[in-house]
Enzyme design. Structure first.
Site, PDB file in Angstrom:
ATOM      1  N   ASP A 132      -6.789  -1.892 -26.776  1.00  0.00           N
ATOM      2  CA  ASP A 132      -6.439  -0.601 -27.414  1.00  0.00           C
ATOM      3  C   ASP A 132      -7.339   0.504 -26.892  1.00  0.00           C
ATOM      4  O   ASP A 132      -6.886   1.613 -26.661  1.00  0.00           O
ATOM      5  CB  ASP A 132      -6.578  -0.721 -28.937  1.00  0.00           C
ATOM      6  CG  ASP A 132      -5.530  -1.666 -29.493  1.00  0.00           C
ATOM      7  OD1 ASP A 132      -5.659  -2.121 -30.634  1.00  0.00           O
ATOM      8  OD2 ASP A 132      -4.589  -1.990 -28.719  1.00  0.00           O
ATOM      9  N   PRO A 191       0.822  -1.219   0.000  1.00  0.00           N
ATOM     10  CA  PRO A 191       0.000   0.000   0.000  1.00  0.00           C
ATOM     11  C   PRO A 191       0.854   1.266   0.000  1.00  0.00           C
ATOM     12  O   PRO A 191       0.383   2.339  -0.314  1.00  0.00           O
ATOM     13  CB  PRO A 191      -0.828  -0.126   1.273  1.00  0.00           C
ATOM     14  CG  PRO A 191      -0.155  -1.140   2.101  1.00  0.00           C
ATOM     15  CD  PRO A 191       0.611  -2.025   1.189  1.00  0.00           C
ATOM     16  N   GLU A 200       1.757  -7.890   8.937  1.00  0.00           N
ATOM     17  CA  GLU A 200       1.853  -6.423   8.855  1.00  0.00           C
ATOM     18  C   GLU A 200       2.781  -5.989   7.727  1.00  0.00           C
ATOM     19  O   GLU A 200       3.012  -4.796   7.545  1.00  0.00           O
ATOM     20  CB  GLU A 200       2.388  -5.868  10.182  1.00  0.00           C
ATOM     21  CG  GLU A 200       1.567  -6.252  11.401  1.00  0.00           C
ATOM     22  CD  GLU A 200       0.096  -5.952  11.209  1.00  0.00           C
ATOM     23  OE1 GLU A 200      -0.723  -6.876  11.334  1.00  0.00           O
ATOM     24  OE2 GLU A 200      -0.236  -4.793  10.893  1.00  0.00           O
ATOM     25  N   ARG A 236      -1.300 -10.374 -20.524  1.00  0.00           N
ATOM     26  CA  ARG A 236      -2.085 -10.220 -21.749  1.00  0.00           C
ATOM     27  C   ARG A 236      -1.367  -9.333 -22.774  1.00  0.00           C
ATOM     28  O   ARG A 236      -1.754  -9.311 -23.943  1.00  0.00           O
ATOM     29  CB  ARG A 236      -3.471  -9.682 -21.440  1.00  0.00           C
ATOM     30  CG  ARG A 236      -3.467  -8.414 -20.597  1.00  0.00           C
ATOM     31  CD  ARG A 236      -4.881  -7.968 -20.203  1.00  0.00           C
ATOM     32  NE  ARG A 236      -5.621  -7.486 -21.356  1.00  0.00           N
ATOM     33  CZ  ARG A 236      -6.762  -8.031 -21.765  1.00  0.00           C
ATOM     34  NH1 ARG A 236      -7.284  -9.051 -21.131  1.00  0.00           N
ATOM     35  NH2 ARG A 236      -7.384  -7.545 -22.820  1.00  0.00           N
TER      36      ARG A 236
HETATM   37  C1  LIG Z   1      -4.301   1.731   2.619  1.00  0.00           C
HETATM   38  C2  LIG Z   1      -3.580   0.848   3.609  1.00  0.00           C
HETATM   39  C3  LIG Z   1      -2.874   1.420   4.663  1.00  0.00           C
HETATM   40  C4  LIG Z   1      -2.227   0.610   5.558  1.00  0.00           C
HETATM   41  C5  LIG Z   1      -2.213  -0.788   5.410  1.00  0.00           C
HETATM   42  C6  LIG Z   1      -2.906  -1.357   4.335  1.00  0.00           C
HETATM   43  C7  LIG Z   1      -2.937  -2.815   4.121  1.00  0.00           C
HETATM   44  O1  LIG Z   1      -3.755  -3.304   3.402  1.00  0.00           O
HETATM   45  N1  LIG Z   1      -2.006  -3.570   4.751  1.00  0.00           N
HETATM   46  C8  LIG Z   1      -1.984  -5.014   4.608  1.00  0.00           C
HETATM   47  C9  LIG Z   1      -1.180  -5.464   3.408  1.00  0.00           C
HETATM   48  N2  LIG Z   1      -1.722  -4.790   2.240  1.00  0.00           N
HETATM   49  C10 LIG Z   1      -1.275  -4.951   0.968  1.00  0.00           C
HETATM   50  O2  LIG Z   1      -0.396  -5.734   0.661  1.00  0.00           O
HETATM   51  C11 LIG Z   1      -1.876  -4.059  -0.085  1.00  0.00           C
HETATM   52  C12 LIG Z   1      -2.942  -3.211   0.244  1.00  0.00           C
HETATM   53  C13 LIG Z   1      -3.479  -2.373  -0.730  1.00  0.00           C
HETATM   54  C14 LIG Z   1      -3.007  -2.339  -2.044  1.00  0.00           C
HETATM   55  C15 LIG Z   1      -1.941  -3.198  -2.362  1.00  0.00           C
HETATM   56  N3  LIG Z   1      -1.296  -3.378  -3.548  1.00  0.00           N
HETATM   57  O3  LIG Z   1      -0.363  -4.315  -3.346  1.00  0.00           O
HETATM   58  C16 LIG Z   1      -0.374  -4.745  -2.086  1.00  0.00           C
HETATM   59  C17 LIG Z   1      -1.372  -4.053  -1.412  1.00  0.00           C
HETATM   60  C18 LIG Z   1       0.297  -5.153   3.590  1.00  0.00           C
HETATM   61  C19 LIG Z   1       0.889  -6.345   4.296  1.00  0.00           C
HETATM   62  C20 LIG Z   1      -0.100  -7.481   4.166  1.00  0.00           C
HETATM   63  C21 LIG Z   1      -1.227  -6.979   3.323  1.00  0.00           C
HETATM   64  C22 LIG Z   1      -3.588  -0.536   3.427  1.00  0.00           C
END
Ligand SMILES: Cc1cccc(C(=O)NCC2(NC(=O)c3cccc4nocc34)CCCC2)c1
Length: 247
Positions: free
Chosen positions: A169, A89, A116, A154
């Site tokens: 496209d 995130p 986390e 893709r």
């Molecule tokens: C807005 C916000 C703020 C703080 C924490 C989180 C949150 O969701 N934390 C949890 C995790 N999130 C993601 O991995 C993840 C989440 C979202 C989009 C993503 N695009 O790629 C991976 C993504 C991170 C560690 C385990 C899962 C989200």
């Protein structure tokens, strides 16, 4: 193109990449997706992959060494250099432009967080870039990995048929899609299909679809319009749409 994914839930990633366009791209060897479970690289008897956070607080953090060992195995598995992405995130928002850049690389590795997240030192020393699929809370990075595998897969040469390429496209020129209709021509509850689509006038149909794409983008995602210049014809079509819309 080869994509290596580091995940505690490899089956999810493998199965999502085995269906549809991406599944066929793999069968035709246009794409190779391999999964690696950090648990297989844990050296203790309990195959530990997470640790308690320094500084206290709830939750666990993914340990450096199983991830580092998985990345070393990934690098060793093939000669080409690997562009390492941590799905997070805290990452830059994934865009079609970024997808196109990734699709041209020989190899990428996708690291999926759980708990986390991962120890920051792994990110500092092993990760080339962090990417996010959006601003919401997820349970893991695997959905982000699945999104990248689909969007990049893709785009591999030969992966799409003509219909799929056309759809690709339309968004790739940065606009939303036009409305689509199929039988029946008249639905007893929801009325008819726009006349132009039944006219057989292919120039008029093309014009109508372009005008709808421009108009819907203006109404629903005006931010997409600021990111691209419109040619004269598109500008005129959008002006026409806007005049009709505000009438
Ligand atoms: C807005 C916000 C703020 C703080 C924490 C989180 C949150 O969701 N934390 C949890 C995790 N999130 C993601 O991995 C993840 C989440 C979202 C989009 C993503 N695009 O790629 C991976 C993504 C991170 C560690 C385990 C899962 C989200």
């Amino acid at each position: 193109m080869r994509i290596d994914v580091v995940s505690l839930f490899p089956d999810f990633v493998r199965q999502s990449a085995a269906i549809g366009v991406v599944g066929r791209a793999q069968q035709r060897e246009l794409l190779q997706v391999e999964t690696w479970n950090p648990r297989d690289f844990a050296t203790d008897n309990y195959r530990t992959v997470d640790g308690r956070p320094f500084g206290g607080g709830p939750g666990m953090v993914m340990l450096i060494d199983p991830l580092r060992a998985a990345l070393a195995a990934i690098r060793e598995a093939a000669p080409e250099p690997v562009h390492v992405i941590y799905l997070s995130p805290q990452g830059a928002r994934l865009t079609q432009k970024k997808v196109e850049a990734l699709a041209g690389m020989p190899r990428i590795a996708l690291i999926c967080g759980r708990y986390e997240g991962v120890d920051e030192r792994l990110i500092e020393h092993e990760v080339d870039e962090e990417l996010s699929i959006g601003d919401y809370v997820l349970s893991g990075g695997e959905l982000g990995a699945a999104v990248i595998i689909d969007a990049v897969g893709r785009l591999q040469e030969g992966a799409l048929n003509d219909a799929q390429s056309a759809q690709q496209d339309s968004f790739s020129d940065g606009l939303l899609d036009c409305p689509h209709y199929t039988r029946p021509v008249h639905h007893d509850v929801w009325g008819g299909v726009p006349e132009v689509l039944l006219s057989g006038d292919h120039a008029a149909i093309r014009r109508w679809r372009r005008k709808q794409s421009l108009g819907r983008t203006w109404l629903r995602r005006p931010d997409l319009l600021t990111q691209r210049a419109l040619d004269d014809e598109s500008r005129a079509l959008l002006d026409e749409f806007r005049r009709e819309y505000t009438r």
